[in-house]
Design an enzyme around this catalytic site. Sequence first.
Site: not given
Length: 324
Positions: A33, A108, A237, A270, A272
């Site tokens: 990100d 991860r 957002k 989108a 980011d």
Amino acid sequence: MSDRKLWNVAVIGECMIELHKEGGRLVQSFGGDTLNTAAYLSRICGRDVRVEYVSAVGAGDSFSREMLDFWHDCGVGSALTQRISGRLPGLYAIAVDELGERSFQYWRSEAAVRGCFQTDEGQAVLNRLEAFDVVHLSGISLAVLYPESRETLFTALESLAAKGVKISFDFNFRPHLWGAEPEKNAAPHFRRLAKICRWVFLSPEELRAAGYALYDCEDPAFIEALRELGSEEVIVKNGGRPCLILNGRTGEVNHVPLGEMLVPKDTTAAGDSFTAGFLASAFYGLAPAEAVARAHALSSAVIMYPGAIIPAEVTPRVFADLQN
């Protein structure tokens, strides 16, 4: 615009090996990100903004070498990234449905970045951030760190903010990264960081990461919760609906409509890229409505291509009119 000062931006986070499908083939790239935000910020601002990535990769393995080369191709520096022997980058795979919405699988647990602020070199990196104008990070940046590294980072960020460095924070709340009680575990960290931020980016649903079960941007309680975060500016957002911007200094609230909404092919990055566009607008001194318009224009291009970082040649030059 020759009298404008160069902006130095440090972006903290994790870049991972990315796997996604193109035309039935599995394609390997890199993403994450904050790396996405760093890449788009560098791409749309060009020489006006210098972007350095604060992270950790392996030392000597081919994936880490290729990852660093990829950053450099995106205009993102690696001078603040540690190379840690015996560790590798994390990996994630993207699956995209027929509506362009994506889902992820991650590997991860032992990624190099997780303990990067517990090393002697990590402390030296944090000390160097005093020379930057802006430091940007996300909720994922916080979540992937071991607790000791996270606390070291918080202490450094609070010191930086007190010295005038602008802190930018994108909530990017991923519940699966925060244990069995994600909202309870994340809320103290999100609230602590928001209080020192110049900019905070979130979606209505992500406000729960700060302990608020509020989703309606028109609800006075929602606005009050944003004020309680204590940030100088909060940018909500809200999908295809108007973007809400709260000025924490004046209390002013703006609902800014978005432009044309496209049917996405892949929504990866989108948000980011929108964040990158809004930060760039702040650098160029644009008002909130103009900032939203340009950030939306960038993210609208990003969702029409697979993967996180779209080709440079199709990235709209949304700030070309303000550059030399």
